[in-house]
Write a protein that holds these residues in place. Structure first.
Motif, PDB file in Angstrom:
ATOM      1  N   GLU A  29       0.769  -1.323   0.087  1.00  0.00           N
ATOM      2  CA  GLU A  29       0.072   0.075  -0.008  1.00  0.00           C
ATOM      3  C   GLU A  29       0.732   1.329   0.252  1.00  0.00           C
ATOM      4  N   ILE A  33       0.975   4.161  -2.779  1.00  0.00           N
ATOM      5  CA  ILE A  33       0.736   5.494  -2.474  1.00  0.00           C
ATOM      6  C   ILE A  33       1.953   6.364  -3.193  1.00  0.00           C
ATOM      7  N   TRP A 313      -6.613  -1.765   6.208  1.00  0.00           N
ATOM      8  CA  TRP A 313      -6.419  -0.821   4.924  1.00  0.00           C
ATOM      9  C   TRP A 313      -6.401   0.685   5.363  1.00  0.00           C
ATOM     10  N   PHE A 314      -7.523   1.100   6.167  1.00  0.00           N
ATOM     11  CA  PHE A 314      -7.774   2.312   6.593  1.00  0.00           C
ATOM     12  C   PHE A 314      -6.400   2.834   7.513  1.00  0.00           C
ATOM     13  N   LEU A 317      -3.555   3.336   5.461  1.00  0.00           N
ATOM     14  CA  LEU A 317      -3.684   4.563   4.598  1.00  0.00           C
ATOM     15  C   LEU A 317      -3.396   6.098   5.568  1.00  0.00           C
ATOM     16  N   VAL A 318      -3.779   5.811   6.794  1.00  0.00           N
ATOM     17  CA  VAL A 318      -3.370   6.633   7.727  1.00  0.00           C
ATOM     18  C   VAL A 318      -1.958   7.092   7.942  1.00  0.00           C
ATOM     19  N   TRP A 320       0.354   6.264   6.050  1.00  0.00           N
ATOM     20  CA  TRP A 320       1.296   6.842   5.050  1.00  0.00           C
ATOM     21  C   TRP A 320       0.619   8.073   4.600  1.00  0.00           C
ATOM     22  N   THR A 321      -0.379   8.707   5.265  1.00  0.00           N
ATOM     23  CA  THR A 321      -0.749  10.207   4.966  1.00  0.00           C
ATOM     24  C   THR A 321      -0.015  11.305   5.889  1.00  0.00           C
ATOM     25  N   TYR A 322       0.277  11.089   7.082  1.00  0.00           N
ATOM     26  CA  TYR A 322       0.164  12.211   7.893  1.00  0.00           C
ATOM     27  C   TYR A 322       1.867  12.172   8.371  1.00  0.00           C
TER      28      TYR A 322
END
Lengths: 357, 153
Positions: A29, A33, A313-314, A317-318, A320-322
């Motif tokens: 993931e 991204i 998954w969520f 995702l978090v 690799w975002t912040y």
């Protein structure tokens, strides 16, 4: 007794295989991204399958790495710490119901390893025991950076434990039981003319957000990963190598699994897909699809896995975002935002409950 | 509250990247599309196209009758700023007017890939147009490329 052992073996091997593939999902993931492909070279019998065997290659690598123990460490604590971290992450997984309990003759066999009627308390207490791994790792390393990292991690985990527990109180007010299986049962009723399930996320949206944030801080993931901070801030496991480091690493991912499973159980209706009742599906638009009890359990188990993977998954995702929080921002978020908000949530929930009664 | 929406915006960006790349790469993986969607180049199987004027490994050219074009004039060795070309000349018994190299060794460990040797060569005997980026060896001695290695890439 035999059943308990069988259940334990099955559930923990399920958990460990899931954890292995969470590591793969994390790599893939993050790669996608960042517009990359990710690990896809591990090959078994000429089959690559775009990285399907990568987790096993990683595990083998961890096992065969040199396990160097520095001469200055406090050996008993040093050896115990990774064990504590892994065990106290893994045991609460056993308390989570993977499907509805089965009646065999007179006995009711719950499909979780620890079919306890105080599952919530059990999970929370074991979760808070998990910091022993952290603090012993920091202390036993006899390294001042490790110790500071351990202290930092402990302070963070303990502060967020408050918010975690308080956010769950609202849920427990709506679903008045400490039995995880019972909480799942209570979420399988329907509101708004029988269309919308009474899932925790619909009844307690604020608690869901608070639980998720506090849980992420609790298992020390980005954006709350100051205790680990792989290359920038030195964390509590800097003196560990080889399989001992691997155990900390696996414990980290087990905690991701645990958080996703707990969120599923408390807020996403647990193992029940919408409109599934003990005798099969009954749809609100009429019509039903009856299933035998065994098939109901199978559907429940699959549904639980699907919800779990969506949550994982969520979470990734978090991750690799912040960017990472600063330490004072972290404490501010915990004590000045999450805790007051969860108290407000409790008061509002309790008020509404009192008015309805 | 505003910060919360900003955070959601961030999630949307990463989720968009993830889903777009997942969709494109899945199509590519099952062979339905040529577009990979990701920037990764899977190196040993896939190679980036080199520019036509890129200077990589040297090669020695031969004439039409199979002799080396090199006449051992030492111009390349003189032009070389790294002094990595070693030439030993000898008489060519079949063509009494010309010399030919008995040994022609380029030490790729010293070579700076400046291309001066190619420019200096009056016979067009030396070129750097192989476009082979694999220039590593396990031993330093293997980096001494002699006539055989330079003519047969």
């Amino acid at each position: 007794m035999v059943w308990a052992i069988v259940k334990a073996v099955v559930v923990f091997s399920w958990a460990l295989v899931t954890v292995l593939y969470i590591t793969l999902l994390e790599r893939k993931e993050s790669a996608l991204i960042q517009d990359r492909i990710g690990a896809n070279r591990a090959e078994v019998l000429g089959l690559r399958l775009n990285g399907f065997f990568q987790p096993f290659a990683d595990a083998l690598k961890m096992f065969f790495k040199e396990d160097y123990i520095p001469p200055f460490v406090d050996r008993p604590f040093y050896m115990l710490a990774p064990l504590f971290a892994l065990v106290f992450a893994l045991v609460p997984v056993g308390a989570i119901p993977l499907a509805d309990s089965v009646k065999i003759g007179e006995r009711v066999v719950s499909l979780s390893v620890i079919g306890s009627n105080v599952g919530v308390v059990l999970v929370l207490s074991l979760l808070s025991l998990g910091i022993y791994g952290v603090i012993l790792g920091g202390y036993g390393s006899r390294n001042k950076y490790g110790l500071v990292g351990g202290m930092r991690a402990t302070a963070q985990v303990i502060s967020y434990e408050v918010a975690l527990g308080l956010s769950l109180i609202g849920v427990l007010l709506v679903f008045p039981s400490l039995d995880l299986n019972e909480i799942v049962h209570m979420q399988n009723r329907y509101i708004l003319g029988g269309w919308v399930p009474r899932w925790g996320i619909f009844l307690q949206p604020l608690a869901a957000v608070l639980f998720l944030i506090a849980g992420m801080a609790e298992n020390k993931r980005v954006p709350f990963d100051l205790p680990e901070g792989e290359s920038e801030i030195i964390g509590y496991f800097l003196e560990y190598s080889g399989m001992k480091f691997g155990m900390f690493f696996v414990a980290d991912f087990v905690e991701v699994l645990l958080l996703a499973a707990l969120f599923t159980t408390f807020f996403l209706g647990g193992y029940n897909p919408p409109y599934l009742f003990p005798d099969g599906f009954h749809f609100p638009w009429g019509g039903s699809w009856l299933l035998s009890p065994v098939w109901v359990r199978v559907v429940q188990f699959i549904t639980f896995n699907i919800k779990l993977w969506i949550m994982v998954w969520f979470l990734l995702l978090v991750r690799w975002t912040y960017p990472r929080y600063r330490y004072d921002q972290l404490m501010d978020l915990g004590w000045k935002n999450l805790v007051p908000l969860s108290i407000v949530n409790i008061i509002i929930t309790a008020g509404i409950m009192a008015v309805i009664k | 509250m505003r910060l919360f929406w900003e955070a959601v915006k961030g999630l949307r960006v990463t989720a968009r990247h993830l889903l777009r790349n997942l969709w494109k790469f899945s199509l590519y993986y099952v062979g339905l599309s040529k577009d990979k969607g990701v920037v990764t180049l899977e190196y040993p199987e896939e190679r980036r196209e080199t520019f036509p004027r890129v200077r990589l490994r040297h090669r020695l050219l031969r004439r039409e009758d199979g002799r080396l074009r090199c006449v051992a004039c030492f111009l390349c060795a003189t032009a070389c700023p790294a002094r990595c070309i070693y030439i030993e000349a000898e008489e060519d018994p079949d063509h009494p007017l010309e010399k030919k190299p008995r040994q022609f060794v380029i030490d790729l460990g010293k070579c700076a890939y400046c291309g001066f040797c190619v420019e200096a060569c009056p016979e067009d005997a030396l070129r750097m147009d192989l476009h082979i980026p694999e220039l590593a060896e396990y031993n330093r001695d293997d980096l001494l490329y002699d006539i055989e290695k330079l003519t047969k890439p």
